[in-house]
Design a protein around this motif. Structure first.
Motif, PDB file in Angstrom:
ATOM      1  N   VAL A  15       0.841  -1.207   0.000  1.00 39.44           N
ATOM      2  CA  VAL A  15       0.000   0.000   0.000  1.00 39.44           C
ATOM      3  C   VAL A  15       0.873   1.253   0.000  1.00 39.44           C
ATOM      4  O   VAL A  15       0.612   2.205  -0.751  1.00 39.44           O
ATOM      5  N   ILE A  16       1.933   1.252   0.787  1.00 38.52           N
ATOM      6  CA  ILE A  16       2.834   2.409   0.811  1.00 38.52           C
ATOM      7  C   ILE A  16       3.517   2.596  -0.542  1.00 38.52           C
ATOM      8  O   ILE A  16       3.617   3.718  -1.052  1.00 38.52           O
ATOM      9  N   LEU A  17       3.955   1.502  -1.148  1.00 41.07           N
ATOM     10  CA  LEU A  17       4.575   1.601  -2.473  1.00 41.07           C
ATOM     11  C   LEU A  17       3.579   2.079  -3.527  1.00 41.07           C
ATOM     12  O   LEU A  17       3.943   2.845  -4.426  1.00 41.07           O
ATOM     13  N   CYS A  18       2.335   1.652  -3.411  1.00 40.74           N
ATOM     14  CA  CYS A  18       1.303   2.119  -4.348  1.00 40.74           C
ATOM     15  C   CYS A  18       1.029   3.609  -4.169  1.00 40.74           C
ATOM     16  O   CYS A  18       0.811   4.325  -5.151  1.00 40.74           O
ATOM     17  N   LEU A  19       1.039   4.068  -2.927  1.00 41.53           N
ATOM     18  CA  LEU A  19       0.846   5.504  -2.686  1.00 41.53           C
ATOM     19  C   LEU A  19       2.022   6.322  -3.223  1.00 41.53           C
ATOM     20  O   LEU A  19       1.827   7.408  -3.776  1.00 41.53           O
ATOM     21  N   ILE A  20       3.238   5.821  -3.071  1.00 33.44           N
ATOM     22  CA  ILE A  20       4.406   6.503  -3.632  1.00 33.44           C
ATOM     23  C   ILE A  20       4.325   6.520  -5.156  1.00 33.44           C
ATOM     24  O   ILE A  20       4.603   7.544  -5.790  1.00 33.44           O
ATOM     25  N   LEU A  21       3.908   5.393  -5.744  1.00 37.75           N
ATOM     26  CA  LEU A  21       3.739   5.330  -7.187  1.00 37.75           C
ATOM     27  C   LEU A  21       2.672   6.308  -7.665  1.00 37.75           C
ATOM     28  O   LEU A  21       2.828   6.963  -8.699  1.00 37.75           O
ATOM     29  N   GLU A  22       1.610   6.426  -6.893  1.00 33.65           N
ATOM     30  CA  GLU A  22       0.544   7.369  -7.230  1.00 33.65           C
ATOM     31  C   GLU A  22       1.043   8.812  -7.178  1.00 33.65           C
ATOM     32  O   GLU A  22       0.697   9.624  -8.043  1.00 33.65           O
ATOM     33  N   LEU A  23       1.859   9.112  -6.187  1.00 37.33           N
ATOM     34  CA  LEU A  23       2.436  10.457  -6.110  1.00 37.33           C
ATOM     35  C   LEU A  23       3.355  10.734  -7.295  1.00 37.33           C
ATOM     36  O   LEU A  23       3.385  11.852  -7.826  1.00 37.33           O
ATOM     37  N   ILE A  24       4.116   9.744  -7.710  1.00 40.76           N
ATOM     38  CA  ILE A  24       5.036   9.937  -8.832  1.00 40.76           C
ATOM     39  C   ILE A  24       4.271  10.103 -10.140  1.00 40.76           C
ATOM     40  O   ILE A  24       4.579  10.998 -10.936  1.00 40.76           O
ATOM     41  N   ILE A  25       3.262   9.261 -10.363  1.00 40.87           N
ATOM     42  CA  ILE A  25       2.551   9.287 -11.645  1.00 40.87           C
ATOM     43  C   ILE A  25       1.561  10.443 -11.728  1.00 40.87           C
ATOM     44  O   ILE A  25       1.564  11.203 -12.693  1.00 40.87           O
ATOM     45  N   TYR A  26       0.701  10.575 -10.730  1.00 36.62           N
ATOM     46  CA  TYR A  26      -0.402  11.544 -10.802  1.00 36.62           C
ATOM     47  C   TYR A  26      -0.128  12.857 -10.073  1.00 36.62           C
ATOM     48  O   TYR A  26      -0.945  13.772 -10.130  1.00 36.62           O
ATOM     49  N   LYS A  27       0.955  12.938  -9.330  1.00 31.20           N
ATOM     50  CA  LYS A  27       1.346  14.142  -8.574  1.00 31.20           C
ATOM     51  C   LYS A  27       0.361  14.511  -7.461  1.00 31.20           C
ATOM     52  O   LYS A  27       0.401  15.615  -6.937  1.00 31.20           O
ATOM     53  N   LYS A  28      -0.542  13.621  -7.117  1.00 33.33           N
ATOM     54  CA  LYS A  28      -1.456  13.833  -5.995  1.00 33.33           C
ATOM     55  C   LYS A  28      -2.012  12.479  -5.558  1.00 33.33           C
ATOM     56  O   LYS A  28      -1.923  11.501  -6.283  1.00 33.33           O
TER      57      LYS A  28
END
Length: 120
Positions: A15-28
């Motif tokens: 879940v933490i890695l998915c949230l980091i990935l979301e921040l990188i891809i979508y910037k929010k």
């Protein structure tokens, strides 16, 4: 020291890695994007573990036995020696349980974030 990873630890890391990935891809970070990413990861875990579960159940044991018998006959001419027959269900093991639990937990988290996306 042997590191033992539990289902909750692995799920929280994912879940933490998915949230980091979301921040990188979508910037929010939003519930919608979190739902999409977690559902994709959960589906990967569920597909692998359910396929592994089907193999462990013995559904393909006869097919595996038949194919092994045919291929050994094609490789040699005389059938004097028999090859040891280990069922496919015994050779894959029961390690499908942890990915299944992780996939189900990620799917539940994904559904909860989808619920929050639509109602809050």
């Amino acid at each position: 020291m042997k590191l033992k990873i539990s289902v909750l630890n692995l799920t929280s890391i994912i879940v933490i890695l998915c949230l980091i990935l979301e921040l990188i891809i979508y910037k929010k970070i939003s519930f919608f994007f979190t739902t999409n990413i977690l559902f994709a990861v959960a589906s990967f875990f569920l597909i692998i573990s359910l396929f592994w579960s089907v193999l462990y159940s013995g559904a393909f044991d006869f097919f595996h036995f038949s194919m092994k018998k045919v291929t050994t006959r094609m490789r040699r001419e005389d059938n004097s020696e028999e090859v040891e027959n280990i069922p496919l269900s015994k050779s894959v093991g029961h390690g499908y349980k942890m990915p299944l639990k992780v996939g189900l937990l990620l799917l539940i988290i994904s559904l909860v974030t989808l619920f929050f996306h639509y109602f809050f």
